[in-house]
Design a protein around this motif. Sequence first.
Motif, PDB file in Angstrom:
ATOM      1  N   ASP A  53       0.878  -1.329  -0.363  1.00  0.00           N
ATOM      2  CA  ASP A  53       0.031   0.209  -0.076  1.00  0.00           C
ATOM      3  C   ASP A  53       0.662   1.073  -0.541  1.00  0.00           C
ATOM      4  OD1 ASP A  53      -2.669  -1.249  -0.197  1.00  0.00           O
ATOM      5  OD2 ASP A  53      -2.165  -1.521   2.527  1.00  0.00           O
ATOM      6  N   PRO A  54       0.545   2.099  -1.007  1.00  0.00           N
ATOM      7  CA  PRO A  54       0.945   3.488  -0.939  1.00  0.00           C
ATOM      8  C   PRO A  54       1.540   3.941   0.976  1.00  0.00           C
ATOM      9  CG  PRO A  54      -0.090   3.554  -2.429  1.00  0.00           C
ATOM     10  CD  PRO A  54      -0.806   2.536  -1.428  1.00  0.00           C
ATOM     11  N   GLU A  97      -2.062  10.866   2.255  1.00  0.00           N
ATOM     12  CA  GLU A  97      -2.993  12.043   2.589  1.00  0.00           C
ATOM     13  C   GLU A  97      -2.881  12.940   1.501  1.00  0.00           C
ATOM     14  OE1 GLU A  97      -3.996  13.187   5.202  1.00  0.00           O
ATOM     15  OE2 GLU A  97      -4.025  11.453   6.592  1.00  0.00           O
ATOM     16  N   VAL A  98      -1.776  13.663   0.250  1.00  0.00           N
ATOM     17  CA  VAL A  98      -1.931  13.509  -0.745  1.00  0.00           C
ATOM     18  C   VAL A  98      -2.863  13.094  -1.168  1.00  0.00           C
ATOM     19  CG1 VAL A  98      -0.657  14.860  -1.980  1.00  0.00           C
ATOM     20  CG2 VAL A  98       0.502  14.859  -0.038  1.00  0.00           C
ATOM     21  N   ALA A  99      -3.130  12.375  -1.950  1.00  0.00           N
ATOM     22  CA  ALA A  99      -4.131  11.891  -2.891  1.00  0.00           C
ATOM     23  C   ALA A  99      -5.088  12.135  -2.068  1.00  0.00           C
ATOM     24  CB  ALA A  99      -3.445   9.807  -3.297  1.00  0.00           C
ATOM     25  N   ARG A 100      -5.361  12.087  -1.293  1.00  0.00           N
ATOM     26  CA  ARG A 100      -6.977  12.193  -0.056  1.00  0.00           C
ATOM     27  C   ARG A 100      -7.623  13.788  -0.217  1.00  0.00           C
ATOM     28  NH1 ARG A 100      -8.975  13.943   3.881  1.00  0.00           N
ATOM     29  NH2 ARG A 100      -7.032  13.888   4.798  1.00  0.00           N
ATOM     30  N   SER A 101      -6.224  14.703  -0.509  1.00  0.00           N
ATOM     31  CA  SER A 101      -6.629  16.325   0.032  1.00  0.00           C
ATOM     32  C   SER A 101      -6.156  17.059  -1.198  1.00  0.00           C
ATOM     33  CB  SER A 101      -5.814  16.705   0.956  1.00  0.00           C
ATOM     34  OG  SER A 101      -4.513  16.384   1.068  1.00  0.00           O
ATOM     35  N   GLY A 102      -5.259  16.386  -1.893  1.00  0.00           N
ATOM     36  CA  GLY A 102      -5.047  17.427  -2.662  1.00  0.00           C
ATOM     37  C   GLY A 102      -4.362  18.324  -3.262  1.00  0.00           C
ATOM     38  N   ILE A 130       7.882  16.279   3.307  1.00  0.00           N
ATOM     39  CA  ILE A 130       7.154  17.366   2.550  1.00  0.00           C
ATOM     40  C   ILE A 130       7.148  16.055   1.275  1.00  0.00           C
ATOM     41  CG2 ILE A 130       7.035  19.596   1.464  1.00  0.00           C
ATOM     42  CD1 ILE A 130       9.918  20.285   2.977  1.00  0.00           C
ATOM     43  N   ALA A 131       5.204  16.237   1.227  1.00  0.00           N
ATOM     44  CA  ALA A 131       5.406  15.592   0.499  1.00  0.00           C
ATOM     45  C   ALA A 131       4.298  17.419  -0.584  1.00  0.00           C
ATOM     46  CB  ALA A 131       3.863  14.223   0.433  1.00  0.00           C
ATOM     47  N   GLY A 173       1.094  13.217 -10.093  1.00  0.00           N
ATOM     48  CA  GLY A 173       2.068  11.856  -9.506  1.00  0.00           C
ATOM     49  C   GLY A 173       2.653  13.151  -8.286  1.00  0.00           C
ATOM     50  N   ILE A 174       3.227  12.321  -7.490  1.00  0.00           N
ATOM     51  CA  ILE A 174       3.211  13.087  -6.088  1.00  0.00           C
ATOM     52  C   ILE A 174       4.873  13.255  -5.811  1.00  0.00           C
ATOM     53  CG2 ILE A 174       3.266  12.919  -3.618  1.00  0.00           C
ATOM     54  CD1 ILE A 174       0.284  11.679  -3.579  1.00  0.00           C
ATOM     55  N   LEU A 175       4.980  14.331  -5.341  1.00  0.00           N
ATOM     56  CA  LEU A 175       6.566  14.402  -4.986  1.00  0.00           C
ATOM     57  C   LEU A 175       7.479  14.367  -3.935  1.00  0.00           C
ATOM     58  CD1 LEU A 175      10.107  15.013  -6.542  1.00  0.00           C
ATOM     59  CD2 LEU A 175       8.908  17.672  -5.968  1.00  0.00           C
TER      60      LEU A 175
END
Length: 932
Positions: free
Chosen positions: A197-198, A204-209, A237-238, A249-251
């Motif tokens: 799983d991520p 958190e970032v995928a859920r809130s943007g 930091i994401a 994506g996410i950094l």
Amino acid sequence: MDSAGVIARDPILDALADAVILVDPLGRIVQANRAAQELAGRPEGPLSGLDLSELLSEVERTEVDADPMWSHRARVVRPDGTSVRVEYASNPAQVESGEELSVLTVRPRKGGLGAGGRDALLEYLRMTAKVTNRLGSRPSLELVLSTAVETLIEGFDAALARVWIVDRGTGRYRLAASGAPGRSIRIGSSLKDESADPPVEVVEVARSGMHFLVEGLRDDDRFDPAWIERHGLGSLIALPLAVAGERHGILVAGMRTEPTEECLDALLGFSTIISASFNDVQLLLGELAARVDAEAEHRRFQTIVDLIPIGVVLATGPGPEVALINPSGRELLGTDGSISLDDFAHRLPVRAVDGGPILDADRPLWRAFNRGEQVRETLRLERPDGQERILEVIAGPFPGPDGGAIATFMDITERSELQSDLAMRAAQLKALLDHLPVGVAYFDPDCRCRACNGPAWRILGRSRSKIIGASAEELFVESPGLLAAVRRCVSEHEPHAQINAPWSEEPGADSPRYLEWRFEPLMTSTREPIGALALIVDVTARKRTADAMQKARDDAERSARNKARFLSAISHDLRTPVNALNLLAEALDRRLRGLPEDAELARLSSYLRRASGNLAELVSDLLDLTCFDSGEVTQHLIDFPLAEWLDSTLGPMAMAAQQKGLEFTWSIEAGVTWIRADRVKLGRVLTNLVGNAIKFTDSGSVRVSAGLPPDGRLVLSVEDTGPGIPDAQLGRIFDEFAQLRNPERDRNKGTGLGLAICRRLVEAVGGRLEVTSLADNGSRFSALFPVVPLPGPTTGSTGRFPDGPCTSDRPQVLLVEDDETTRLPMSQLLELSGFDVSTASDGAGALELLSTGRPALVLLDLMMPRMDGIEVLRRIRSDPVLWDLPVLILSGDVLDERARQLDALGVSGTLAKPIDFDRLLQVLDQVAPRTP
């Protein structure tokens, strides 16, 4: 399509004196006014389409204390290879289409590039240029991922960098790139799936943007402590990677410490650049630019003008009228627009910097409007609130259809006050340095003179142009000592001095001048050496005075040596005949006592004895006084019984008192026995005081008393019943020759030196001489001597001079005297006094007689031909038979230097010529006593 092609040039921007540049999110220049083109060295070529990094380099984010709005420092690189240092303000601007641009207001700056500032924003600009250069127009996915990870590690000092991308088929996130310091970047298939799983940050970032920040990571139980410890993480930091609502994506960046606000801003900007790279960046910008219309463009440039941190005033029309004042101008000038230029002048009370008035026609905006001039001036403005500000005004013509002028107003009050304060301090410092009594010069680390004050070049006798800029080798070409001193001061950082260094105003010229140089090292506040400071004083007068004083001292010492030699010679040459005369008078008197009484012969003999006595006293006083003046006074301390000394000293004087019919007595206080003191000097003082008392007392008595108070000082008091001393003369009696200046003095009663010599003798040994007297009621003299009391029998004593001669055995005495007139009478007197006398006329004869037998005593003269008395005494002391033979010195040389030589050779005593025969008999009785 290039976005710059659809943006129309704005005449307001082109009319501004400051350079204005519009930059898109990728760091590409969208538009620039003419001032920017000229600043960049491309007055004819547009800047649109260039990367900002191609124009601005060496960017430093440094806060400016005086004006924080101009927070950036950079260098504009021109096509011809030159560069210009600038400072600029950067503000965001957004148009209706949603496009975000940055507005840069750039101006040249006078100082150098500053240090410090917003480092994270500088990193953002650097990374922008880096990513733009590497991605190109159509980047591959691998290049985007590796650039993102590499930038986070190298540019933002991340301890861990990862990128998750969205799987478009499943909508799930998967790990696509990972890296850490010192490890290679892994991408795609080389990655091991670390979790089914991520992780938390991705969820958190995928859920809130929104971006995700975790501070205090070590205290957060959502993360594995071993993983945090392994990577040394302090925060996480994401950031989402998305463009136009589409997720890519996410950094993720793991930081060692908590990031600053500037760092977060830079990371947000960086994530935007990476996001844009996932959609064709060039196509996206082209489409946005194509949708920009003229109205949006106008609002964009209006926004730009409103964001410029300087006042902008635009006057147009035939009126003319003030058509535009931006917010900075309204705040600075305290006035609004839409008024005539005349009304604007009345609302803007400006004066020249020196306070003088300015005509309306000479104001910068009027000159630009009416004459088409480019004007740059500094003015004083009195605002409506009463504050006075200093403005820098730049005005020029505005190329509108109806004509006009545009001007910028910049508040430089603080800078002007700072410059004025610096100028005032510099003037004060210069005035202070120029009024110092010493010259001051500064030498840089290369030992080259860079500055000097007025006294320096006047002291050195050279013009400023020959001093400032000259090397130490050039300045000190004839002074190697000064050259070495300044070099040591600069290299060793230690002070050095050169005293009385000769100096010529021109090399090769003779100069009697002397300078004192002191070199002090100069350091910054951080102890960094920056050269040496030279302090220069003209000591020519002081040197000449010192030389003259030294010469005078040398002359005085030479004179003193000559005087000592003269005294040694005159002491012998003068005392010897006086001594002979005295002895002859004494011998004649004693011979006459055995002959039939002859009144005339007795009278002549008394006259002769009196005259010879006076002459002997005068010679002794004068020579003793000369010894005092030369400083040759030394104590010779011996232990002796006070009563015996008093009897032997005063006994011979009783005869003189009896001859005048005076009662003469002396006494000692009970308890006084032995003392340690200079017996000779005590006797000299006492005989002088008693002699004066007898001499000046015609009837009555003379009484002497000796006492030793608890303070340890011997007190000798002489009291007489003479005429006394008038009050007017009490203060003068101790002066040399005081009696000679007294017209009432009987010249047969002394030289006037006795009391002066007494006082000098007493004070020389640390004592004091006092006198009390009343006219016609006698006088009392008291001499106080510091002595050392010694234990002994306590006796009281009174005495009188014995009337008859004493009988004794005849001790053998050897008299060594080269002067026959002294030798013959002295030998006769000694014979008459009970001694057997052998005589020798020189040292060799004395040694020959001593080789045949040992006498009881040797009376030895010092000044003799061929072999002097010192050599005779030296040979006696070296003889194993005669080494302890008593030797009494009879000499006219009374200097203490000779006395020290005699003490070293162990003499039994010294009598100075002219000889007091009674005193001689006392000494003989002590050294070689006659047996009764």
